[in-house]
Write a protein that holds these residues in place. Structure first.
Motif, PDB file in Angstrom:
ATOM      1  N   ALA A  96      -3.036 -14.274  -8.252  1.00  0.00           N
ATOM      2  CA  ALA A  96      -2.180 -14.416  -9.576  1.00  0.00           C
ATOM      3  C   ALA A  96      -2.871 -13.161 -10.831  1.00  0.00           C
ATOM      4  CB  ALA A  96      -2.016 -15.575 -10.609  1.00  0.00           C
ATOM      5  N   ASP A  97      -2.995 -11.985  -9.723  1.00  0.00           N
ATOM      6  CA  ASP A  97      -4.034 -10.749 -10.200  1.00  0.00           C
ATOM      7  C   ASP A  97      -2.530  -9.606 -10.645  1.00  0.00           C
ATOM      8  OD1 ASP A  97      -6.173 -10.940 -11.418  1.00  0.00           O
ATOM      9  OD2 ASP A  97      -7.342 -10.742  -9.732  1.00  0.00           O
ATOM     10  N   THR A  98      -2.146  -9.221 -11.102  1.00  0.00           N
ATOM     11  CA  THR A  98      -1.605  -8.124 -11.543  1.00  0.00           C
ATOM     12  C   THR A  98      -2.119  -6.769 -11.971  1.00  0.00           C
ATOM     13  OG1 THR A  98      -0.738  -8.439 -13.777  1.00  0.00           O
ATOM     14  CG2 THR A  98       0.642  -9.326 -11.817  1.00  0.00           C
ATOM     15  N   PHE A  99      -1.967  -5.949 -11.794  1.00  0.00           N
ATOM     16  CA  PHE A  99      -2.430  -4.550 -12.296  1.00  0.00           C
ATOM     17  C   PHE A  99      -2.480  -5.096 -13.929  1.00  0.00           C
ATOM     18  CE2 PHE A  99      -2.385  -0.095  -9.365  1.00  0.00           C
ATOM     19  CZ  PHE A  99      -3.019  -1.179  -8.836  1.00  0.00           C
ATOM     20  N   GLU A 100      -0.932  -5.248 -14.574  1.00  0.00           N
ATOM     21  CA  GLU A 100      -1.076  -6.045 -15.971  1.00  0.00           C
ATOM     22  C   GLU A 100      -2.059  -6.591 -15.727  1.00  0.00           C
ATOM     23  OE1 GLU A 100       0.993  -5.573 -13.831  1.00  0.00           O
ATOM     24  OE2 GLU A 100       2.844  -4.106 -14.529  1.00  0.00           O
ATOM     25  N   LYS A 101      -2.119  -7.839 -15.685  1.00  0.00           N
ATOM     26  CA  LYS A 101      -3.904  -8.397 -16.054  1.00  0.00           C
ATOM     27  C   LYS A 101      -5.176  -7.961 -16.206  1.00  0.00           C
ATOM     28  CE  LYS A 101      -4.872 -13.291 -14.783  1.00  0.00           C
ATOM     29  NZ  LYS A 101      -5.178 -14.141 -13.269  1.00  0.00           N
ATOM     30  N   LEU A 103      -2.924   3.417 -11.957  1.00  0.00           N
ATOM     31  CA  LEU A 103      -1.728   2.856 -10.785  1.00  0.00           C
ATOM     32  C   LEU A 103      -2.707   4.670 -10.478  1.00  0.00           C
ATOM     33  CD1 LEU A 103       1.445   2.341 -13.079  1.00  0.00           C
ATOM     34  CD2 LEU A 103       0.794   1.370 -10.684  1.00  0.00           C
ATOM     35  N   LEU A 104      -2.865   5.140 -11.575  1.00  0.00           N
ATOM     36  CA  LEU A 104      -3.987   6.440 -11.088  1.00  0.00           C
ATOM     37  C   LEU A 104      -4.777   6.643  -9.591  1.00  0.00           C
ATOM     38  CD1 LEU A 104      -3.001   9.780 -12.028  1.00  0.00           C
ATOM     39  CD2 LEU A 104      -4.578   8.819 -13.618  1.00  0.00           C
ATOM     40  N   LEU A 105      -5.387   5.478 -10.225  1.00  0.00           N
ATOM     41  CA  LEU A 105      -6.651   5.326  -9.756  1.00  0.00           C
ATOM     42  C   LEU A 105      -6.179   4.729  -8.113  1.00  0.00           C
ATOM     43  CD1 LEU A 105      -9.495   6.000 -10.537  1.00  0.00           C
ATOM     44  CD2 LEU A 105      -9.993   3.598 -10.395  1.00  0.00           C
ATOM     45  N   ASN A 106      -5.216   4.138  -7.865  1.00  0.00           N
ATOM     46  CA  ASN A 106      -4.712   3.385  -6.831  1.00  0.00           C
ATOM     47  C   ASN A 106      -3.429   3.958  -6.188  1.00  0.00           C
ATOM     48  OD1 ASN A 106      -7.124   1.073  -5.885  1.00  0.00           O
ATOM     49  ND2 ASN A 106      -6.464   1.461  -9.217  1.00  0.00           N
ATOM     50  N   GLN A 107      -3.055   5.108  -5.909  1.00  0.00           N
ATOM     51  CA  GLN A 107      -2.381   5.046  -6.261  1.00  0.00           C
ATOM     52  C   GLN A 107      -1.554   5.011  -4.067  1.00  0.00           C
ATOM     53  OE1 GLN A 107      -1.487   9.877  -6.748  1.00  0.00           O
ATOM     54  NE2 GLN A 107      -3.152   9.631  -7.975  1.00  0.00           N
ATOM     55  N   THR A 108      -2.414   4.730  -3.189  1.00  0.00           N
ATOM     56  CA  THR A 108      -2.253   3.731  -2.226  1.00  0.00           C
ATOM     57  C   THR A 108      -1.678   2.783  -2.537  1.00  0.00           C
ATOM     58  OG1 THR A 108      -4.059   3.077  -1.766  1.00  0.00           O
ATOM     59  CG2 THR A 108      -3.340   5.371  -1.015  1.00  0.00           C
ATOM     60  N   LYS A 109      -1.981   1.978  -3.292  1.00  0.00           N
ATOM     61  CA  LYS A 109      -1.859  -0.052  -3.420  1.00  0.00           C
ATOM     62  C   LYS A 109      -0.082   0.718  -4.198  1.00  0.00           C
ATOM     63  CE  LYS A 109      -5.679  -0.193  -2.525  1.00  0.00           C
ATOM     64  NZ  LYS A 109      -6.806  -0.678  -0.843  1.00  0.00           N
ATOM     65  N   THR A 110       0.450  -0.771  -3.625  1.00  0.00           N
ATOM     66  CA  THR A 110       1.862  -0.788  -3.948  1.00  0.00           C
ATOM     67  C   THR A 110       1.360  -2.196  -5.074  1.00  0.00           C
ATOM     68  OG1 THR A 110       2.672  -0.301  -2.219  1.00  0.00           O
ATOM     69  CG2 THR A 110       3.530  -1.995  -3.591  1.00  0.00           C
ATOM     70  N   PRO A 111       1.561  -1.687  -6.182  1.00  0.00           N
ATOM     71  CA  PRO A 111       1.130  -2.619  -7.280  1.00  0.00           C
ATOM     72  C   PRO A 111       1.743  -4.726  -7.320  1.00  0.00           C
ATOM     73  CG  PRO A 111       1.985  -0.999  -8.137  1.00  0.00           C
ATOM     74  CD  PRO A 111       2.589  -0.548  -7.112  1.00  0.00           C
ATOM     75  N   GLU A 112       3.074  -4.252  -6.260  1.00  0.00           N
ATOM     76  CA  GLU A 112       3.800  -5.268  -6.328  1.00  0.00           C
ATOM     77  C   GLU A 112       3.911  -6.530  -5.171  1.00  0.00           C
ATOM     78  OE1 GLU A 112       5.232  -2.846  -6.223  1.00  0.00           O
ATOM     79  OE2 GLU A 112       5.902  -1.928  -8.450  1.00  0.00           O
ATOM     80  N   LYS A 113       2.739  -5.512  -4.515  1.00  0.00           N
ATOM     81  CA  LYS A 113       2.786  -6.386  -3.277  1.00  0.00           C
ATOM     82  C   LYS A 113       0.896  -6.289  -3.286  1.00  0.00           C
ATOM     83  CE  LYS A 113       6.633  -5.037  -0.951  1.00  0.00           C
ATOM     84  NZ  LYS A 113       6.842  -4.406   0.461  1.00  0.00           N
ATOM     85  N   LYS A 124      -9.570  -5.300  -2.259  1.00  0.00           N
ATOM     86  CA  LYS A 124      -9.285  -3.912  -2.613  1.00  0.00           C
ATOM     87  C   LYS A 124      -9.246  -3.018  -3.322  1.00  0.00           C
ATOM     88  CE  LYS A 124     -14.755  -4.568  -1.626  1.00  0.00           C
ATOM     89  NZ  LYS A 124     -14.712  -6.361  -1.710  1.00  0.00           N
ATOM     90  N   ILE A 125      -9.709  -2.972  -4.920  1.00  0.00           N
ATOM     91  CA  ILE A 125      -8.672  -1.390  -6.156  1.00  0.00           C
ATOM     92  C   ILE A 125      -9.972  -1.216  -6.474  1.00  0.00           C
ATOM     93  CG2 ILE A 125      -6.444  -2.651  -5.936  1.00  0.00           C
ATOM     94  CD1 ILE A 125      -7.192  -3.036  -9.121  1.00  0.00           C
ATOM     95  N   TYR A 126      -9.920   0.170  -6.947  1.00  0.00           N
ATOM     96  CA  TYR A 126     -10.387   0.530  -7.937  1.00  0.00           C
ATOM     97  C   TYR A 126     -10.227   0.775  -9.934  1.00  0.00           C
ATOM     98  CZ  TYR A 126     -13.280   1.870  -4.277  1.00  0.00           C
ATOM     99  OH  TYR A 126     -14.309   1.923  -2.603  1.00  0.00           O
TER     100      TYR A 126
END
Length: 395
Positions: free
Chosen positions: A58-63, A76-86, A92-94
């Motif tokens: 249930a994690d999201t970037f907003e949460k 978003l800036l630090l994880n540009q290769t990630k797709t927030p919706e997926k 792992k993100i930063y």
């Protein structure tokens, strides 16, 4: 922390997004043209580290942003290769994390290697710092200088001229660390804005003048010199009270300010754990380094941190300028240390600086007791050192 800019990103936007003063971002990226930044160009962001985070159910970037107290766009800036919706569980993100507390050690003495590691960490987190090896010791260890700011007022501070006064390096690095935090967070210092102080100040710090001596006290002698230094130490393999450099020469008796009187007055007439001024002034590479540094930069003011006595010395042979007395009175008031104008001492770095440049110089004797001072004194010593430091940079 290093980031890659996107189309449309500006340094001003990054300053607002991460709440970091724009001038420090610009100082940290002097190689970048801020009006012509290209997508994927790397920008160093001072005062931040990126920390890994493992995605949970249930994690999201907003949460995540809300929990960590950061802006969504910083993720978003630090994880540009990630797709927030997926985002996938276990992925792992930063997350950007602002440094809010000093990370200079307060419980572990700094030898030369640990100091180098600390300086490298500071430079990584605060890339507007400049560092240089301004010389080398007898054994080839670097004598490191840290520079902050490019203002007209040039102030120099140093520590660990004497080996058994290694606590001064810890104090000076902690004081520096607090100053860096004040800059990043735009705190006021004695009623003055940190940015205004930075703009007018060039700060030079040599945190360990005598790396060989400090290493000897803390770690014992190097194998290839063990016989020689034990002989200088009168047959003892206990070096806890050693003051000199590795050759048994007291670096703070090495400067051409009535050196001949110093040589006559000092009891040791040969290399010793303390007080021997050498056969001539400026024979030791550490002392030569410090003299050359002062001649090159032409400091307006000098502070040399020593231990012990809870006092400081601010005059030499009547050559000190009038402003020295005014500053001495202020330092006495804020620190509680006794201001002493003259002592029967010559050939010290402060002595030579006043003689050579006719500018204010101070030898600060931190703490009280028998060197090396115990770490139990560190909190009180640091508190007073901060008062001295902040008074000097805002004077």
């Amino acid at each position: 922390m290093e980031i890659c800019v996107r189309t449309g990103d500006t340094l001003s936007y990054l300053s607002e997004l991460f709440n970091v003063p724009l001038y420090l971002i610009m100082e940290s990226n002097s190689n970048i043209n801020p009006t012509e930044m290209k997508p994927a160009e790397k920008v160093r962001l001072p005062g931040y580290v990126s920390v890994p985070y493992t995605i949970k159910e249930a994690d999201t970037f907003e949460k995540i942003a809300k929990i960590r107290g950061v802006e969504v766009d910083s993720l978003l800036l630090l994880n540009q290769t990630k797709t927030p919706e997926k985002l996938a569980i276990g992925e792992k993100i930063y997350v950007p994390e602002k440094v809010t507390v000093p990370f200079a050690p307060v419980k572990t003495p700094l030898d030369s290697k640990r100091l180098t590691k600390l300086i490298n960490n500071l430079t990584r987190v605060y890339p507007f710092i400049e560092t240089a090896n301004v010389g080398t010791s007898v054994l080839g260890s670097p004598i490191q200088e840290i520079r902050i700011g490019k203002g007209e007022k040039k102030i120099h501070m140093n520590a660990s001229f004497h080996a058994n006064e290694w606590i001064t390096t810890m104090v000076l690095m902690s004081v520096l660390n607090q100053y860096l935090l004040s800059l990043i967070n735009n705190y006021s210092i004695r009623g003055r804005n940190a940015a205004a102080i930075y703009e007018c100040l060039s700060l030079s710090i040599v945190p360990m003048v005598n790396p060989d001596g400090v290493d000897l006290v803390l770690n014992g002698p190097p194998a290839h010199l063990r016989k020689e230094v034990i002989e200088i130490n009168e047959g003892s393999d206990d070096f806890i009270h050693w003051k000199a450099n590795i050759r048994g020469i007291d670096l703070n008796n090495q400067f051409p300010a009535n050196w001949d009187i110093c040589r006559e007055n000092k009891k040791p007439k040969a290399p010793a754990p303390r007080d021997f001024p050498g056969d001539e002034p400026l024979t030791e590479p550490e002392a030569v380094t410090m003299a050359n540094l002062a001649k090159k930069i032409q400091f307006d003011l000098l502070l040399a941190f020593h231990t012990q006595g809870e006092e400081f010395y601010w005059g030499y042979e009547g050559l000190e300028p009038a402003e020295s007395e005014q500053l001495a009175q202020e330092l006495e008031k804020v620190s509680g240390y006794q201001a002493v104008r003259y002592v029967n001492s010559h050939a010290g770095y402060k002595d030579w600086f006043i003689q050579e440049f006719k500018r204010p110089g101070f030898t600060i004797e931190l703490g009280k007791g028998i060197n090396p001072l115990p770490l139990s004194q560190y909190p009180d010593i640091l508190k007073r050192a901060v008062e001295i430091f902040e008074t000097v940079i805002t004077y």
